[in-house]
Design an enzyme around this catalytic site. Structure first.
Site, mmCIF file in Angstrom:
data_model
loop_
_atom_site.group_PDB
_atom_site.id
_atom_site.type_symbol
_atom_site.label_atom_id
_atom_site.label_comp_id
_atom_site.label_asym_id
_atom_site.label_seq_id
_atom_site.Cartn_x
_atom_site.Cartn_y
_atom_site.Cartn_z
ATOM 1 C CD GLU A 41 -31.608 14.460 -23.956
ATOM 2 O OE1 GLU A 41 -31.746 14.784 -25.140
ATOM 3 O OE2 GLU A 41 -32.761 14.539 -23.176
ATOM 4 N NE ARG A 265 -28.155 10.196 -36.853
ATOM 5 C CZ ARG A 265 -28.061 10.572 -35.631
ATOM 6 N NH1 ARG A 265 -28.219 11.883 -35.611
ATOM 7 N NH2 ARG A 265 -28.562 9.840 -34.548
ATOM 8 C CE LYS A 275 -29.323 9.250 -26.627
ATOM 9 N NZ LYS A 275 -28.617 10.269 -25.919
HETATM 10 P P1 ATP Z 1 -30.319 9.331 -30.671
HETATM 11 O O1 ATP Z 1 -30.708 10.090 -31.963
HETATM 12 O O2 ATP Z 1 -29.493 7.949 -30.886
HETATM 13 O O3 ATP Z 1 -31.207 9.400 -29.464
HETATM 14 P P2 ATP Z 1 -28.911 11.755 -29.885
HETATM 15 O O4 ATP Z 1 -28.384 12.597 -31.111
HETATM 16 O O5 ATP Z 1 -30.230 12.269 -29.375
HETATM 17 O O6 ATP Z 1 -28.827 10.276 -30.341
HETATM 18 P P3 ATP Z 1 -27.054 12.727 -27.849
HETATM 19 O O7 ATP Z 1 -26.784 12.312 -26.767
HETATM 20 O O8 ATP Z 1 -27.754 13.917 -27.960
HETATM 21 O O9 ATP Z 1 -27.788 11.793 -28.830
HETATM 22 O O10 ATP Z 1 -25.766 12.808 -28.810
HETATM 23 C C1 ATP Z 1 -24.528 13.126 -28.549
HETATM 24 C C2 ATP Z 1 -23.796 13.480 -29.447
HETATM 25 O O11 ATP Z 1 -23.416 12.193 -30.257
HETATM 26 C C3 ATP Z 1 -24.245 14.556 -30.331
HETATM 27 O O12 ATP Z 1 -23.146 15.314 -30.784
HETATM 28 C C4 ATP Z 1 -24.792 13.787 -31.668
HETATM 29 O O13 ATP Z 1 -24.527 14.474 -32.886
HETATM 30 C C5 ATP Z 1 -23.746 12.475 -31.575
HETATM 31 N N1 ATP Z 1 -24.450 11.588 -32.346
HETATM 32 C C6 ATP Z 1 -25.515 10.728 -31.877
HETATM 33 N N2 ATP Z 1 -25.648 9.856 -32.740
HETATM 34 C C7 ATP Z 1 -24.873 10.026 -33.806
HETATM 35 C C8 ATP Z 1 -24.596 9.047 -34.963
HETATM 36 N N3 ATP Z 1 -25.576 8.056 -35.351
HETATM 37 N N4 ATP Z 1 -23.415 9.104 -35.629
HETATM 38 C C9 ATP Z 1 -22.704 10.312 -35.078
HETATM 39 N N5 ATP Z 1 -22.787 10.999 -34.118
HETATM 40 C C10 ATP Z 1 -23.795 10.910 -33.404
HETATM 41 MG MG MG Z 2 -30.265 14.482 -28.891
#
Ligand code: ATP
Ligand code: MG
Length: 561
Positions: A41, A265, A275
Site C-alpha cells: 500500500e 511476518r 508504517k
Molecule cells: P505495516 O503493518 O508495516 O504498515 P502492511 O502490511 O500494512 O505493513 P503493506 O504495504 O500492506 O504493509 O504490505 C505489503 C506486503 O508486505 C504485504 O504482502 C505484507 O504482508 C508484507 N509485509 C508487511 N510487513 C511485513 C513483515 N513484517 N514481514 C513480512 N511481510 C510483511
Molecule cells: Mg496493509
C-alpha cells in the site's frame, strides 16, 4: 505421470512449505508456471519486513521460472501518495528485483464495481444505511451471533439503484455502505456480512475525483489477484482468517481461482515495523526522515551502508516460518558483516584521537607505507599510507594505569602501529587539569612491518599521520529502542517511551587521506572500528560517514551455543 505428494517433493531437497506447495502444483499440472505479486500500500516507505516479503515473492518466481507483479494496493486515497509509489519502486529495484508488470488496484476499480453489481444481482450484496460503527456493534462476538441489518432484505432493484447512487455521488461519506450478504451467525466474524464499499469523497492520487466509493481490502485484494491470474498469493499470518472470504468472492464471481498462503511476518528485536509508527517517528522528528540510518526502512538501511546482498542473505537466513517469532537484530548485523567483509576495502581512521609525537623520528620526514586494501580480495590491490613524526591514535588504545594483559599502549610499554613500526611510550604530557594531552613515544626503526624484523609485541593498533589526516564527522548508531520485544511492551506504555536516547552519537574523527575521494555508496572498513559509508550530507570540505556496523560479532557466540 503420477502426482508426487507434498512429502515426496519435500524429501528430495530441503524445501520451505511454499516451495513444497509450488512444486506439487507444477508437477500436477495445476499451474504451468507461477505468478506471484508484491502488493504494497503506497502509504509509507518499505521496511525490512517488506524486504522479506519481496525476497520471498520474487525469489519463488525466479526459482520456478515464473514472474512477479508489483501491485500497488491503492484503495485508501486519504493515506496514499505518489511520493511513496516512487520510493517503493526504487527500493524494490535496489534490492535487485525486476517486476513483470507495474499495476495498481485502482486500475481495476471499474471491474471491481461491475463485480459488485453482479453480486447484487445474485442477491449476494446489499446497501446498508447503518453507520459503520452501528454495523460493528451488530456484528456480535465470537461466542454470540450478530444481528441482521434492517436493510438486509432490500430488493435487487433497490440495491442496484442505491449502489449506483453511491457511485454517482448522491450520498455523503458514511451515509451508506455496500455489504456482502453471507451469514450473520458465521463462526468467522469476517464472514458476517463484511463491508465491500464505503463512500469517500476524496481525491485519489491516480484516479482523481473519478470515484467517490472505494473498495475495502478484503473485497479488492483477492479479485485483483484473480484479474492478474496470481497463482500463489502470499501474505502474512494474520490474514489466515481472511482466507474464507477471499475464497468466497472468487467462488461467487466464478473467476480465476487465485489462492492465498500465509507465512509468519518478520519481527525484529529492538525494532518497530508498522508504517503508522514509522511515520509518527518521522513526523515528530524522533528521526531525521524515513531514510534516517537508524530506521528499519530499506532506504534507511541503504543509507546506513547495508547492501542488497546483505538484506537478501538475511531474508534467506530467516527462512519461511508458519509461526510468528522474533528474529534477533544481530542476525541482520551478521549478514551485513558477512557481505562487507568480502567487498569493503580497509582504511585507517581514528574516532577519538589522541596525539602521539615520535620524538626520535626525523622532523619533516614522510614515509609511504604499503597497506593491503582487502585481505579477502587480492584484486583490491594495495595503497600507500603516509607515516610521519606526529600521528593520532585512538584514546582507547592508551591507558595510563593499565590492568594486567593490556597489550596496547601504556607508559613504558610497546605496541605495534599497524603496517608500520613498534613504538614505546616514554612520556605522558598533560594539560593544567591533568588530562592527557599528548604522548611522547620513540620508535624502533628496525621494526618496520614487512621487513622481516624478529621483534614481536602483542598489540597492534591503528593510527593516522596527523599532517595528512582528513577531519570527518562520523555518526555512530545504536539501536533505536531500548527494549528487545517491542511487540510486547506493558499496556500502560507507549512504544515511544522506549526510544534510546543514545541511538546517535557523533565523533570528530581523523581518517587517512586515501578516503578523500571516496564516493557515496561505497562501503569501507575502518580497521578495528567497523564498516562505514559516506553519507549524503557529506561535502568535499566536510566528510560525513555513517557507521553501518561494528566488527565485533556477537551473533557468532549465540550461534555456537
Ligand atoms: P505495516 O503493518 O508495516 O504498515 P502492511 O502490511 O500494512 O505493513 P503493506 O504495504 O500492506 O504493509 O504490505 C505489503 C506486503 O508486505 C504485504 O504482502 C505484507 O504482508 C508484507 N509485509 C508487511 N510487513 C511485513 C513483515 N513484517 N514481514 C513480512 N511481510 C510483511
Ligand atoms: Mg496493509
Amino acid at each position: 505421470m503420477s502426482t508426487p505428494t507434498i512429502t515426496e517433493a519435500a524429501n528430495e531437497r530441503s524445501l520451505n512449505f511454499l516451495e513444497e506447495i509450488i512444486e506439487v502444483d507444477l508437477a500436477s499440472g495445476k499451474h504451468k508456471s507461477i505468478i506471484t505479486r508484491f502488493p504494497p500500500e503506497p502509504n509509507g516507505y518499505l521496511h525490512i519486513g517488506h524486504a522479506k516479503s519481496i525476497c520471498l515473492n520474487f525469489g519463488l518466481a525466479k526459482k520456478y521460472g515464473g514472474r512477479t507483479n508489483l501491485r500497488f494496493d491503492d484503495t485508501n486515497p486519504t493515506k496514499e501518495d505518489t511520493e511513496y509509489v516512487d520510493a517503493i519502486k526504487e527500493d524494490v529495484q535496489w534490492l535487485g528485483f525486476n517486476w513483470a508488470e507495474e499495476l495498481y488496484a485502482s486500475d481495476y476499480f471499474q471491474q471491481l464495481y461491475d463485480w459488485a453489481v453482479l453480486l447484487i444481482k445474485k442477491g449476494l450484496a446489499y446497501v446498508d444505511d447503518q453507520a459503520q460503527e452501528e454495523i460493528r456493534l451488530m456484528r456480535g462476538t465470537v461466542t454470540r451471533p450478530g444481528t441482521e441489518s434492517p436493510y438486509r432484505n432490500r430488493s435487487v432493484e433497490e440495491n442496484l439503484a442505491l449502489f449506483a447512487g453511491m457511485k454517482n455521488g448522491e450520498f455523503k461519506d458514511g451515509d451508506k455502505v455496500l455489504r456482502a450478504k453471507i451469514d450473520m451467525a458465521h463462526p468467522n466474524m469476517l464472514m458476517r456480512d463484511p463491508i465491500l464499499y464505503r463512500i469517500l469523497h476524496a481525491d485519489h492520487h491516480r484516479t482523481g475525483n473519478q470515484w467517490c466509493i472505494y473498495p475495502m481490502y478484503d473485497y479488492a485484494h483477492g479479485q485483483c489477484d484473480s484479474i492478474e491470474k496470481i497463482t500463489h498469493s502470499i501474505c502474512t499470518l494474520e490474514f489466515d482468517v481472511h482466507r474464507p472470504l477471499y475464497d468466497w468472492f472468487i467462488e461467487q464471481l466464478e473467476i480465476f481461482p487465485s489462492h492465498q498462503y500465509e507465512f509468519a511476518r518478520l519481527n525484529l528485536t529492538y525494532t518497530v515495523m508498522s508504517k503508522r509508527k514509522l511515520l509518527e517517528l518521522v513526523k515528530n522528528s524522533f528521526v531525521s526522515d524515513w531514510d534516517d540510518p537508524r530506521m528499519p526502512t530499506i532506504c534507511g538501511l541503504r543509507r546506513r551502508g547495508y547492501t542488497p546482498e546483505s538484506i537478501r542473505l538475511f531474508a534467506e537466513k530467516v527462512g519461511v516460518a508458519k509461526r510468528d517469532n522474533v528474529i534477533d537484530l544481530s542476525l541482520l548485523e551478521w549478514c551485513v558483516r558477512e557481505d562487507l567483509n568480502k567487498r569493503a576495502n580497509r582504511y585507517m581512521g581514528v574516532l577519538n584521537p589522541i596525539k602521539v609525537v615520535i620524538t626520535n623520528y626525523p622532523e619533516g620526514k614522510v614515509e609511504m607505507i604499503e597497506a593491503v586494501n582487502n585481505p579477502e580480495d587480492e584484486s583490491a590491490g594495495k595503497r600507500q599510507v603516509p607515516f610521519s613524526r606526529e600521528i593520532y591514535i585512538e584514546q582507547d588504545d592508551f591507558m595510563e594505569n593499565p590492568p594486567k594483559k593490556y597489550f596496547r599502549l601504556s607508559p613504558g610499554n610497546e605496541v605495534r602501529l599497524k603496517y608500520a613500526y613498534i613504538i614505546k611510550c616514554e612520556e605522558v604530557i598533560k594539560d593544567e587539569l591533568g588530562n592527557v594531552k599528548e604522548l611522547h613515544c620513540t620508535y624502533d626503526p628496525e621494526t618496520r612491518s614487512g621487513l622481516g624484523s624478529s621483534r614481536q609485541v602483542k598489540g597492534a593498533i591503528h593510527w593516522v599521520s596527523a599532517a595528512h589526516a582528513l577531519p570527518a564527522e562520523v555518526r555512530l548508531f545504536d539501536r533505536l529502542f531500548t527494549e528487545a520485544q517491542m511487540d510486547n511492551i506493558p499496556e500502560d506504555k507507549d512504544y515511544k517511551d522506549f526510544l534510546n536516547p543514545q541511538s546517535l552519537q557523533l565523533a570528530k574523527a581523523y581518517i587517512e587521506p586515501a578516503l578523500a575521494n571516496i564516493q557515496t555508496g561505497i562501503n569501507v572498513q575502518l580497521e578495528r572500528l567497523g564498516y562505514f559509508i559516506l553519507d549524503k550530507d557529506s561535502k568535499p570540505d566536510r566528510l560525513v560517514f555513517n557507521r553501518t556496523v561494528t566488527l565485533k560479532d556477537s551473533w557468532a557466540k549465540i550461534a555456537e551455543k
